[in-house]
Design an enzyme around this catalytic site. Structure first.
Site, mmCIF file in Angstrom:
data_model
loop_
_atom_site.group_PDB
_atom_site.id
_atom_site.type_symbol
_atom_site.label_atom_id
_atom_site.label_comp_id
_atom_site.label_asym_id
_atom_site.label_seq_id
_atom_site.Cartn_x
_atom_site.Cartn_y
_atom_site.Cartn_z
ATOM 1 C CE LYS A 166 -0.671 -0.390 5.035
ATOM 2 N NZ LYS A 166 -0.441 0.931 5.633
ATOM 3 C CE1 TYR A 198 11.264 32.206 -0.696
ATOM 4 C CE2 TYR A 198 11.551 29.827 -0.541
ATOM 5 C CZ TYR A 198 11.142 30.945 -1.251
ATOM 6 O OH TYR A 198 10.631 30.800 -2.509
#
Length: 386
Positions: free
Chosen positions: A35, A273
């Site tokens: 999964k 940033y």
């Protein structure tokens, strides 16, 4: 191909499957979890390799995951561990996906879908909630719902299962809780048998119990993260060695980004940033085309010494905030690193990595599963190697 990718070492995956098989009795079935795109490793390729290695079931979480595997030619049983919408139920049956059921509505939905699909005795597994608090009937209800499955006219008990909440913990109270859950599960199995119904495949063992608790293997084990090379929870390599139950797992995924640019930086210049990092001396900065949209999350560089990547076997620190699509690495004043060199962010030893997904997880307060599952399936292509 984008210069940011994962390299998937399928031989390591095969090695881990052999390690798992060595812990089981010959007649114990294996259900490998594929999964979430095989925890980020590529569901189709890992499923094919698992089939080659003789696994009995594959575990998925969504109907769409099952369809992808069926379209790729995977024919072995697919066990869906999560729930689906009513409008997906018929598709699940048509693709021979085995669901977990545990209440009247879900049983009725799959019985009706089986009728429409012309299927008789369509196998479902009864989920029992023994303390996870997620899905499943309660142990005392197991016989009632097993009877409803059998009397539906179109369904059959293919198995019965539960899931443990704290099996990967070494705390005494958690170990007792796991034992309590196991005993409740056995009582649920007995409740089904009292109805004169064969419970089918009994399964509850996750990764850690597959390796550590043979009495909980029952008819089938459901290994997950150990197939991809990482130890579960508190149970690391040293734990198993001390118990005289050594298991050698090899990470399967390496996350790689090729250097997009090498730039000279003068002392006092800032990076990224917020200008959170400033060069304290002249240096060279490598720009890597990988960021948090790819699975290299901002938090990776916000704890301790921060993230270090490997270029030609040497560790270099990431500097400044990790951006959506890029991050920057400090190469030092004198460097031989050049554009298009490979930078390995994490991976197995043979990839040249200096950290594993587990080490990143430990540093950021999470688990290895989240690190590998976090690699974006669409932005980051996979390169499969034997």
């Amino acid at each position: 191909m984008r210069p940011t990718f994962t390299r998937i070492y399928l031989n390591n995956f095969k090695h881990n499957l052999k390690q798992i098989r060595a812990k089981l009795k010959a007649d114990t079935k294996i259900c490998i979890a594929v999964k979430a795109d095989a925890y980020g490793h590529g569901a189709v390729e890992c499923a094919k390799k698992a089939v080659e290695e003789g696994v009995d079931f594959l575990a998925i979480a969504a109907v769409s995951e099952g369809i992808e595997l069926r379209n790729a030619g995977i024919k072995i049983p697919l066990l869906m561990l999560s729930l689906c919408n009513p409008d997906e139920v018929l598709t699940a049956v048509e693709n021979d996906i085995t669901p977990l059921v545990f209440d009247d509505e879900y049983i009725e939905l799959f019985a009706e879908a089986s009728r429409k699909a012309g299927r008789k005795e369509y196998k479902v597994h009864l989920a029992v909630d023994t303390g996870m608090g997620r899905i499943g009937c309660y142990p005392e209800e197991a016989g009632v719902f097993a009877r409803k499955i059998s009397e539906s006219g179109f369904l059959k008990m293919g198995g019965i299962c539960t899931h443990f909440a704290a099996a990967d913990s070494l705390k005494e109270e958690d170990r007792k809780y796991t034992q309590h859950q196991f005993e409740l599960f056995l009582s649920a199995v007995e409740n089904v048998k009292k109805e004169g119904i064969d419970p089918g495949i009994r399964h509850c063992a996750n990764s850690v119990l597959t390796l550590d608790q043979p009495e909980m293997h029952l008819d089938m084990c459901r290994p997950g993260i150990i197939a991809y090379g990482y130890y579960p929870g508190d149970m690391n390599r040293e734990y198993f060695e001390k118990k005289g139950n050594a298991v050698d797992l090899k990470p399967v995924m390496a996350f790689v980004a090729r250097v997009a640019a090498v730039r000279k930086f003068k002392k006092g210049k800032c990076i990224s940033y917020g200008c959170t990092w400033m060069a304290h001396e002249d240096t060279n900065i490598a720009v890597l085309p990988a960021g948090y949209a790819d699975g290299i999350f901002r938090r990776f560089n916000q704890t301790g010494e921060g993230l270090k990547v490997a270029i030609d076997g040497k560790a270099y620190p990431v500097r400044g905030r990790i951006c959506m699509d890029q991050c920057m690495v400090d190469l030092g004043k004198n460097t031989s690193v050049k554009r298009w060199d490979e930078a390995v962010i994490f991976g197995p030893a043979e990839s040249g990595a200096v950290v594993s997904a587990q080490e990143i997880a430990d540093a950021t307060g999470t688990i290895s599963y989240e690190i590998t599952c976090g690699v974006d399936k669409y932005r980051v292509p996979k390169v499969f190697v034997e």
